[in-house]
Design a protein around this motif. Structure first.
Motif, PDB file in Angstrom:
ATOM      1  N   THR A 150     -58.733 -51.243   3.853  1.00 42.76           N
ATOM      2  CA  THR A 150     -59.789 -51.908   3.086  1.00 42.76           C
ATOM      3  C   THR A 150     -59.822 -51.352   1.671  1.00 42.76           C
ATOM      4  O   THR A 150     -59.459 -50.200   1.421  1.00 42.76           O
ATOM      5  N   PHE A 151     -60.274 -52.201   0.758  1.00 38.54           N
ATOM      6  CA  PHE A 151     -60.426 -51.804  -0.642  1.00 38.54           C
ATOM      7  C   PHE A 151     -61.660 -52.479  -1.190  1.00 38.54           C
ATOM      8  O   PHE A 151     -61.797 -53.705  -1.123  1.00 38.54           O
ATOM      9  N   MET A 152     -62.601 -51.669  -1.690  1.00 36.44           N
ATOM     10  CA  MET A 152     -63.862 -52.160  -2.237  1.00 36.44           C
ATOM     11  C   MET A 152     -64.596 -53.024  -1.206  1.00 36.44           C
ATOM     12  O   MET A 152     -65.171 -54.072  -1.535  1.00 36.44           O
ATOM     13  N   GLY A 153     -64.542 -52.580   0.054  1.00 28.70           N
ATOM     14  CA  GLY A 153     -65.266 -53.266   1.105  1.00 28.70           C
ATOM     15  C   GLY A 153     -64.597 -54.511   1.646  1.00 28.70           C
ATOM     16  O   GLY A 153     -65.158 -55.183   2.512  1.00 28.70           O
ATOM     17  N   GLN A 196     -53.240 -49.383  -3.933  1.00 26.63           N
ATOM     18  CA  GLN A 196     -52.268 -48.573  -3.208  1.00 26.63           C
ATOM     19  C   GLN A 196     -51.994 -49.254  -1.872  1.00 26.63           C
ATOM     20  O   GLN A 196     -52.889 -49.389  -1.044  1.00 26.63           O
ATOM     21  N   LEU A 197     -50.733 -49.678  -1.685  1.00 31.71           N
ATOM     22  CA  LEU A 197     -50.346 -50.404  -0.482  1.00 31.71           C
ATOM     23  C   LEU A 197     -49.325 -49.594   0.304  1.00 31.71           C
ATOM     24  O   LEU A 197     -48.588 -48.766  -0.250  1.00 31.71           O
ATOM     25  N   LEU A 198     -49.251 -49.864   1.604  1.00 32.01           N
ATOM     26  CA  LEU A 198     -48.258 -49.254   2.482  1.00 32.01           C
ATOM     27  C   LEU A 198     -47.530 -50.391   3.199  1.00 32.01           C
ATOM     28  O   LEU A 198     -48.117 -51.105   4.010  1.00 32.01           O
ATOM     29  N   VAL A 199     -46.222 -50.542   2.877  1.00 32.18           N
ATOM     30  CA  VAL A 199     -45.413 -51.613   3.435  1.00 32.18           C
ATOM     31  C   VAL A 199     -44.632 -51.060   4.625  1.00 32.18           C
ATOM     32  O   VAL A 199     -44.015 -49.989   4.541  1.00 32.18           O
TER      33      VAL A 199
END
Length: 510
Positions: free
Chosen positions: A165-168, A199-202
């Motif tokens: 999640t990012f910013m809810g 920030q992503l995780l692929v």
């Protein structure tokens, strides 16, 4: 006598190698010591000429082991790796012990089967991507690729984003990835002022029976665009919507600091660099504005001829491409002393207010319109009544009217004059504008049906009413206008009452 002849064997036959069993392909995860082939070796010669020795090259992960008699077995002695060598050409050499020795070579082709022993790998340990803000939705923003050295399904790679999640909100509401190609797409249009980076995780995962996966981090940076105009913080407009006033004494020397314009820009970099300049002034050459500071100073000494109210328009512009700007209007009061400034502030802040005069004008126009409508109504109604009376008079004269009623029973011109005289009013204005005396009609609505006697009754229907107006002249004009309006309405009621009386009298006489 018989003699025996003994033949001496010579080494004239080469050894023969027969592969009796071969297990191919062999899995690459086969443990060392696993049998992959059985061989039978023999030589038709005798003695040492028929003794055979078998061997293979030492650089292979295999070795020959003698089983029983002339049988050998080919076994592994190291782990196999299909990704390094997917097929082996094994040469088995068999040599006898004769003189000279004879030898034979036998070739065995061995295929190594793949197992899912390698996870997908990315070319980099981490990735960085840059996206300009206000990007279109659904636009391709980046692409990642992972390689799997296995084969078949073990090498089929699918891509996904790790849930977070990012910013809810879930990351999937910002970015998506094509599971087959690894192309990333923007789900929304990014705003640099709200989101600076993601920030992503692929995750890359193969399709083996026991799937293997690997992850890589992706930093998504939003680039600023010049999409925000400068915002003026000072001077701020008052809540009542008026223009703020700055003071400048007439004794001020050139360079006197009058005020300072303060502005900010929510963008970054050169998009947020601001410059100030004087766009318009009621007295050109009297004031100047600092290019980078926004300070408003006097450019020359103030003179007596300079107006008390000075209006300046300052423009604030950023350095983006294309540049955006905002303007602010300053009002500067020029005076030598505080009383002079206070005396002129009313004219600056509060221009001429004509609300009272406008209200009076509206009342006068309303009264005039109502009077015209009332007069037209009276004329039409009077004409209608006279026409009906004239018609009844003609019927009586021609003999088609009612018989037995004397002609004097009908209402003649004298009745009309009496009606007009009854419908009267008085408006008495004293010499003192503070008092007015109005006489309003007081109709009697006690009974629905009106008798003939009530029509001939000469009682007064007017009642005097006095009004005491206020002391203020403007309030007196407004109150008088209201009373005039009420007077007209009461006269209309009275006229309707007299009309009903008039009609009833006529009908009774007819």
């Amino acid at each position: 006598m018989n003699k025996q002849i003994k033949l001496e064997d010579i080494n004239d036959n080469r050894p023969e190698v027969i592969v009796t069993s071969l297990f191919s392909p062999v899995l690459e995860n086969t443990l060392p010591g696993t049998v992959i082939a059985f061989l039978n070796v023999h030589d038709r010669d005798s003695g040492k000429n028929g003794q055979v020795v078998c061997y293979i090259h030492d650089n292979l992960p295999f070795q020959l082991e003698k089983s029983i008699d002339n049988y050998y077995r080919l076994v592994t002695w190291k782990h196999l790796d299909r990704e390094r060598t997917s097929m082996y050409n094994i040469t088995v050499m068999a040599s006898d012990l004769g003189t000279p020795p004879l030898s034979t070579e036998t070739h065995i082709s061995l295929h190594v089967a793949d197992t899912n022993d390698n996870p997908p790998t990315f070319s980099q340990a981490s990735y960085s991507a840059y996206i300009p803000e206000n990007n279109p939705r659904g636009a391709s923003i980046f692409s990642v690729t992972a390689h799997d050295p296995d084969s078949g399904k073990n090498a089929q790679v699918t891509y996904s984003l790790t849930e977070d999640t990012f910013m809810g909100a879930p990351l999937s509401s910002y970015v998506s990835i094509n599971s087959d190609t690894g192309v990333l797409y923007a789900i929304c249009s990014f705003d640099y002022e709200q989101i600076r980076d993601l920030q992503l995780l692929v995750t890359a995962r193969d399709s083996g029976d026991t799937p293997l996966s690997s992850n890589v981090s992706l930093s998504l940076f939003i680039l600023d665009q010049n999409d925000n105009t400068p915002e003026v913080l000072y001077p701020s407009l008052p809540n009542d919507g008026s223009t703020g006033v700055e003071l400048a004494p007439r004794s001020a020397e050139p360079g006197y600091l009058v005020t300072k314009v303060v502005a900010v820009d929510r963008d970054s970099g050169q998009n947020a660099w601001l410059s100030y300049r004087l766009l318009k002034a009621s007295e050109p050459g009297l004031f100047m504005v600092g290019l980078h500071t926004g300070e408003v100073r006097t450019a020359r000494a103030l003179l007596d001829r300079d107006m008390l109210k000075q209006s300046l328009v300052v423009v604030v512009q950023d350095h983006g491409q294309p540049p955006l700007s905002a303007t602010v209007t300053l009002t500067v009061a020029v005076a030598d002393s505080i009383p002079d400034v206070l005396a002129g502030l009313d004219d600056i802040k509060n221009p001429d207010n004509s609300e009272d005069s406008d209200l009076t004008l509206y009342l006068v126009v309303a009264v005039a319109i109502i009077s015209c409508v009332f007069l037209a109504f009276v004329v039409v109604l009077l004409a209608l009544r006279l026409w009906r009376w004239h018609k009844s008079h003609i019927l009586q004269a021609s003999g088609r009217g009612l018989v037995g009623l004397p002609a004097s029973s009908f209402l003649g011109m004298e009745g009309v004059q009496a009606f007009l005289q009854t419908y009267s009013h008085e408006v008495s204005l004293t010499a003192d504008s503070g008092k007015s005396h109005l006489i309003f009609p007081q109709p009697n609505y006690a009974h629905t049906l009106i008798s003939h006697e009530s029509c001939e009754k000469n009682g007064s229907l007017l009642t005097p009413i006095d009004f005491q107006e206020g002391k203020d002249e403007a309030a007196s004009v407004q109150v008088s206008s209201v009373f005039v309006y009420q007077y007209i309405i009461s006269q209309m009621h009275y006229f309707l009452y007299k009309s009903m009386c008039f009609e009833t009298c006529i009908m009774q006489k007819v």
